[in-house]
Design a protein around this motif. Structure first.
Motif, PDB file in Angstrom:
ATOM      1  N   ASN A   4       0.827  -1.207   0.000  1.00  0.00           N
ATOM      2  CA  ASN A   4       0.000   0.000   0.000  1.00  0.00           C
ATOM      3  C   ASN A   4       0.862   1.258   0.000  1.00  0.00           C
ATOM      4  OD1 ASN A   4      -1.773   2.172   1.632  1.00  0.00           O
ATOM      5  ND2 ASN A   4      -3.124   0.700   0.619  1.00  0.00           N
ATOM      6  N   PRO A   5       0.419   2.328  -0.677  1.00  0.00           N
ATOM      7  CA  PRO A   5       1.206   3.565  -0.704  1.00  0.00           C
ATOM      8  C   PRO A   5       1.372   4.229   0.662  1.00  0.00           C
ATOM      9  CG  PRO A   5      -0.952   3.886  -1.716  1.00  0.00           C
ATOM     10  CD  PRO A   5      -0.763   2.425  -1.553  1.00  0.00           C
ATOM     11  N   SER A   6       0.523   3.894   1.607  1.00  0.00           N
ATOM     12  CA  SER A   6       0.676   4.413   2.968  1.00  0.00           C
ATOM     13  C   SER A   6       1.608   3.499   3.755  1.00  0.00           C
ATOM     14  CB  SER A   6      -0.683   4.483   3.677  1.00  0.00           C
ATOM     15  OG  SER A   6      -0.522   4.636   5.071  1.00  0.00           O
ATOM     16  N   ASP A   7       2.700   4.056   4.264  1.00  0.00           N
ATOM     17  CA  ASP A   7       3.636   3.251   5.053  1.00  0.00           C
ATOM     18  C   ASP A   7       2.958   2.656   6.283  1.00  0.00           C
ATOM     19  OD1 ASP A   7       5.669   3.781   3.296  1.00  0.00           O
ATOM     20  OD2 ASP A   7       6.519   5.432   4.473  1.00  0.00           O
ATOM     21  N   VAL A   8       2.065   3.428   6.896  1.00  0.00           N
ATOM     22  CA  VAL A   8       1.369   2.948   8.097  1.00  0.00           C
ATOM     23  C   VAL A   8       0.545   1.709   7.775  1.00  0.00           C
ATOM     24  CG1 VAL A   8      -0.414   3.498   9.799  1.00  0.00           C
ATOM     25  CG2 VAL A   8       1.307   5.209   9.200  1.00  0.00           C
ATOM     26  N   VAL A   9      -0.205   1.761   6.677  1.00  0.00           N
ATOM     27  CA  VAL A   9      -1.037   0.624   6.280  1.00  0.00           C
ATOM     28  C   VAL A   9      -0.171  -0.563   5.883  1.00  0.00           C
ATOM     29  CG1 VAL A   9      -2.694  -0.208   4.564  1.00  0.00           C
ATOM     30  CG2 VAL A   9      -2.987   2.057   5.587  1.00  0.00           C
ATOM     31  N   ALA A  10       0.875  -0.326   5.106  1.00  0.00           N
ATOM     32  CA  ALA A  10       1.742  -1.413   4.637  1.00  0.00           C
ATOM     33  C   ALA A  10       2.421  -2.124   5.805  1.00  0.00           C
ATOM     34  CB  ALA A  10       2.782  -0.864   3.666  1.00  0.00           C
ATOM     35  N   GLN A  11       2.924  -1.360   6.761  1.00  0.00           N
ATOM     36  CA  GLN A  11       3.596  -1.966   7.912  1.00  0.00           C
ATOM     37  C   GLN A  11       2.608  -2.740   8.779  1.00  0.00           C
ATOM     38  OE1 GLN A  11       5.607   1.306   9.833  1.00  0.00           O
ATOM     39  NE2 GLN A  11       6.876   1.729   8.032  1.00  0.00           N
ATOM     40  N   TRP A  12       1.416  -2.181   8.951  1.00  0.00           N
ATOM     41  CA  TRP A  12       0.390  -2.880   9.732  1.00  0.00           C
ATOM     42  C   TRP A  12       0.009  -4.198   9.060  1.00  0.00           C
ATOM     43  CZ3 TRP A  12      -4.553  -4.053   7.935  1.00  0.00           C
ATOM     44  CH2 TRP A  12      -5.413  -4.630   8.878  1.00  0.00           C
ATOM     45  N   ALA A  13      -0.176  -4.183   7.748  1.00  0.00           N
ATOM     46  CA  ALA A  13      -0.560  -5.393   7.016  1.00  0.00           C
ATOM     47  C   ALA A  13       0.523  -6.461   7.116  1.00  0.00           C
ATOM     48  CB  ALA A  13      -0.834  -5.047   5.552  1.00  0.00           C
ATOM     49  N   THR A  14       1.778  -6.056   7.013  1.00  0.00           N
ATOM     50  CA  THR A  14       2.892  -7.005   7.113  1.00  0.00           C
ATOM     51  C   THR A  14       2.916  -7.666   8.488  1.00  0.00           C
ATOM     52  OG1 THR A  14       4.206  -5.709   5.540  1.00  0.00           O
ATOM     53  CG2 THR A  14       5.398  -7.250   6.967  1.00  0.00           C
ATOM     54  N   LYS A  15       2.777  -6.854   9.517  1.00  0.00           N
ATOM     55  CA  LYS A  15       2.783  -7.368  10.895  1.00  0.00           C
ATOM     56  C   LYS A  15       1.579  -8.280  11.145  1.00  0.00           C
ATOM     57  CE  LYS A  15       2.597  -5.686  15.699  1.00  0.00           C
ATOM     58  NZ  LYS A  15       1.249  -6.179  16.039  1.00  0.00           N
ATOM     59  N   THR A  16       0.406  -7.861  10.680  1.00  0.00           N
ATOM     60  CA  THR A  16      -0.812  -8.637  10.916  1.00  0.00           C
ATOM     61  C   THR A  16      -0.765  -9.974  10.193  1.00  0.00           C
ATOM     62  OG1 THR A  16      -2.084  -6.591  11.177  1.00  0.00           O
ATOM     63  CG2 THR A  16      -3.325  -8.602  10.720  1.00  0.00           C
ATOM     64  N   LEU A  17      -0.248  -9.978   8.976  1.00  0.00           N
ATOM     65  CA  LEU A  17      -0.132 -11.223   8.213  1.00  0.00           C
ATOM     66  C   LEU A  17       0.804 -12.201   8.920  1.00  0.00           C
ATOM     67  CD1 LEU A  17      -1.030 -12.622   5.615  1.00  0.00           C
ATOM     68  CD2 LEU A  17       0.935 -11.587   4.460  1.00  0.00           C
ATOM     69  N   LYS A  18       1.904 -11.694   9.435  1.00  0.00           N
ATOM     70  CA  LYS A  18       2.847 -12.536  10.174  1.00  0.00           C
ATOM     71  C   LYS A  18       2.188 -13.116  11.427  1.00  0.00           C
ATOM     72  CE  LYS A  18       7.394 -12.431  12.416  1.00  0.00           C
ATOM     73  NZ  LYS A  18       8.574 -11.584  12.766  1.00  0.00           N
ATOM     74  N   THR A  19       1.402 -12.296  12.105  1.00  0.00           N
ATOM     75  CA  THR A  19       0.707 -12.757  13.307  1.00  0.00           C
ATOM     76  C   THR A  19      -0.261 -13.885  12.980  1.00  0.00           C
ATOM     77  OG1 THR A  19       0.869 -10.593  14.384  1.00  0.00           O
ATOM     78  CG2 THR A  19      -0.866 -12.070  15.162  1.00  0.00           C
ATOM     79  N   LEU A  20      -1.076 -13.702  11.952  1.00  0.00           N
ATOM     80  CA  LEU A  20      -2.057 -14.725  11.590  1.00  0.00           C
ATOM     81  C   LEU A  20      -1.386 -16.043  11.217  1.00  0.00           C
ATOM     82  CD1 LEU A  20      -4.664 -12.681   9.493  1.00  0.00           C
ATOM     83  CD2 LEU A  20      -4.889 -13.512  11.838  1.00  0.00           C
ATOM     84  N   LYS A  21      -0.249 -15.969  10.557  1.00  0.00           N
ATOM     85  CA  LYS A  21       0.451 -17.190  10.154  1.00  0.00           C
ATOM     86  C   LYS A  21       1.017 -17.955  11.347  1.00  0.00           C
ATOM     87  CE  LYS A  21       1.677 -15.715   5.467  1.00  0.00           C
ATOM     88  NZ  LYS A  21       2.770 -15.338   4.520  1.00  0.00           N
TER      89      LYS A  21
END
Length: 576
Positions: free
Chosen positions: A350-367
């Motif tokens: 995502n072009p928003s760093d905040v959204v991109a970092q949140w998505a990366t962290k959340t995906l790692k958590t779910l896995k």
């Protein structure tokens, strides 16, 4: 001054603890015994307090504690002498959860397998009693509040958080699923925040717990002793003078009206020793009117004290707002766990760093979470959303799913609990089975949700008759009646569907004034409403201007694309 009463036979440490309590509490009366050490009970004026007292175990809720608390709650509920109830915890936790290791361990032996569902039955029944109290209930969540602690506090009219509060429903991390009413309470939150918290087990703390709607007020922990002293002075005759905003809004008034009860009980002789007499219809009517006035005074008085000692924020700030909130809703509104993960994968760019970092962290958590738990949790939430919107049937369904876990529907429960909180030599990273969400079949899910599943067959029934349910359910409080406005609350005002709305189009200022009239004038109330308007409304240019010279609003939520385009251009998404 009422002196502390100590039952004979108390140990020296218990006596010293009693002396400390006596020194702290003015007008305090408390009765402790050896069997009551895990929970202490206090009476101060018309306030009744139960305090979880296993600090070395972070106040984990075991069966003994439940058995101690329940009769007190029913006695206080029916006692004329008890005006309102407060819950709190000793040490650095309010309540860190249920005694989950004992439950998981019992499932490994056939002769003890029944103990797990029996424990959950008792726990859920206590949660329901607390959530349907007709009297004001204040939960002071000063410290770790997880799992079972969420169940004890979620039904409170006033849920107080502090800088020490750490809130989570971490069950997917131990191969289980959120319970204690999670499929009811989390659905009260805005958008898909509840789904996100349930699947990830994410921890949130301090003011953020209030900002997302899980609590109603924030208070510095240093104020709690004075806050309790002030509450101890509350009574129906000498209610404190209004602080900030005295009149109840229509929503609050409706809650108070629904909270009238004239029932009495002799379950707690210390609180209710009036002789039983036969009353005439006229006497019943008079007592009902008196009870009505008392309830209104109690709710007003307790609310005013809470407002006096809580600390408003300079402005409303929440991680789950604006661009990130729209991204979160987009991801966690997907129909399957696989689709949620795919959506998050796209958001990592995502072009928003905040959204991109949140998505990366959340995906790692779910896995890292139990794949079975993720799928069971998502289906439980989706089923609840389409079911009767009452707490008791949702608790009953949660009990059936919990029973399936206890009966071996998935090996992840024992595996997750053992690796997380079992013997130190067995702790470590869990080995989930199946190991990926793609491998969790419909047959596995049917073990938890099909009514005729053999894994659900031993599910106990929560101990409330239809008549009791009908009587208690009328007191289920609005989750954010005394907290911040929800997206839905603001939407009703904008669309003219609220009782505080004029029924016609409103300007931004008019909506905010209506919010203040309904929820009070705390800065975070206004700030939350303003954020909701920025994210969901646009001006109706063709309809002219309102009396305040600003355009009328229409409800038209902004899309992720809208936010992405502004992020690419480097424009602010705080205001449009």
């Amino acid at each position: 001054m009422l002196r502390l009463t100590v039952i004979s036979g108390m140990s020296k440490p218990g006596a010293r603890a009693a002396q400390r309590t006596q020194a702290i509490g003015r007008h305090m009366m408390s009765t402790l015994s050896k069997t009551e050490d895990s929970v202490t009970f206090h009476s101060r004026g018309e306030m009744r307090i139960f305090k979880l007292n296993r600090p070395e175990k972070l106040n984990a809720l075991n069966e003994e504690m439940i058995d101690l608390i329940r009769p007190k709650i029913t006695g206080w509920r029916d006692s004329k002498a008890a005006g309102f109830i407060v819950s709190m915890g000793e040490g650095r936790a309010f309540c860190s959860g249920g005694d989950i290791f004992a439950v998981a361990d019992s499932t490994t032996r056939e002769e003890t397998k029944h103990q797990g569902p029996a424990y959950f039955k008792k726990e859920f029944e206590l949660d329901y009693l607390l959530a349907t109290l007709s009297k004001p209930y204040v939960a002071i969540m000063d410290g770790i509040t997880m799992g079972g602690g969420v169940g004890l506090s979620s039904g409170a009219h006033f849920r107080i958080v502090t800088d020490n509060t750490m809130w989570a429903m971490p069950e997917t991390n131990i191969g289980y699923t959120p319970d204690v009413g999670a499929t009811h309470w989390l659905l009260q939150l805005d958008g898909e925040i509840g789904t996100y918290l349930a699947l990830t087990g994410e921890r949130i703390s301090g003011r953020e717990v209030m900002n997302v709607g899980l609590a109603t007020h924030y208070m510095p922990p240093s104020r709690i002793p004075a806050f309790l002293d002030a509450l101890a002075e509350v009574d129906r005759i000498h209610a404190p003078k209004p602080v900030k905003k005295a009149p109840l809004s229509p929503l609050d008034a409706a809650l108070v009206k629904a909270s009238m009860s004239t029932s009495t009980s002799v379950e707690d002789v210390a609180d209710n020793n009036e002789p039983s007499v036969t009353k005439t219809e006229e006497q019943d009517s008079q007592e009902e009117a008196e009870a009505s006035n008392a309830r209104e005074l109690y709710f007003n008085a307790v609310r005013n004290v809470v407002l006096e000692y809580s600390e408003p924020a300079a402005k409303y700030e929440s991680l789950f707002s604006g661009h990130l909130r729209v991204a979160l809703d987009g991801a966690f509104s997907q129909k399957s766990v696989e689709a949620i993960m795919e959506y998050l994968e796209k958001l990592t760019a995502n072009p928003s760093d905040v959204v991109a970092q949140w998505a990366t962290k959340t995906l790692k958590t779910l896995k890292s979470r139990s794949p079975t738990s993720l799928k069971v949790t998502l289906q439980a939430l989706r089923n609840a959303r389409s079911s009767e919107k009452k707490l008791l049937p949702r608790l009953q369904e949660e009990l059936a799913v919990a029973s399936a876990f206890c009966n071996g529907a998935s090996p992840d429960f024992v595996e997750g609990v053992t690796k997380a909180v079992g013997p130190k030599d067995k702790r470590g990273a869990p080995s989930w089975s199946p190991a990926s969400v793609n491998e969790v079949s419909q047959e596995i899910l049917d073990r938890f949700f099909k009514p005729d599943s053999p894994y659900r067959k031993s599910t106990p029934t929560l101990g409330f008759t239809k008549l009791q349910h009908a009587s208690l359910s009328q007191y289920e409080s609005g989750y954010n009646t005394f907290g911040l406005p929800s997206d839905a609350d603001v939407k009703k005002l904008v669309e003219g569907a609220s009782t505080d709305s004029t029924g016609s189009a409103l300007t931004e200022r008019e909506v905010l004034l209506a919010v203040v009239n309904q929820f009070g004038d705390r800065p975070e109330v206004v700030g939350k409403a303003w954020e909701v308007l920025q994210r969901n409304c646009e001006a109706i240019v063709s309809s002219g201007l309102g009396a305040d010279g600003s355009p009328y609003l229409t409800w038209k939520p902004k899309t992720l694309q809208d936010y992405d385009e502004r992020a690419v251009k480097g424009l602010s998404t705080d205001s449009w």
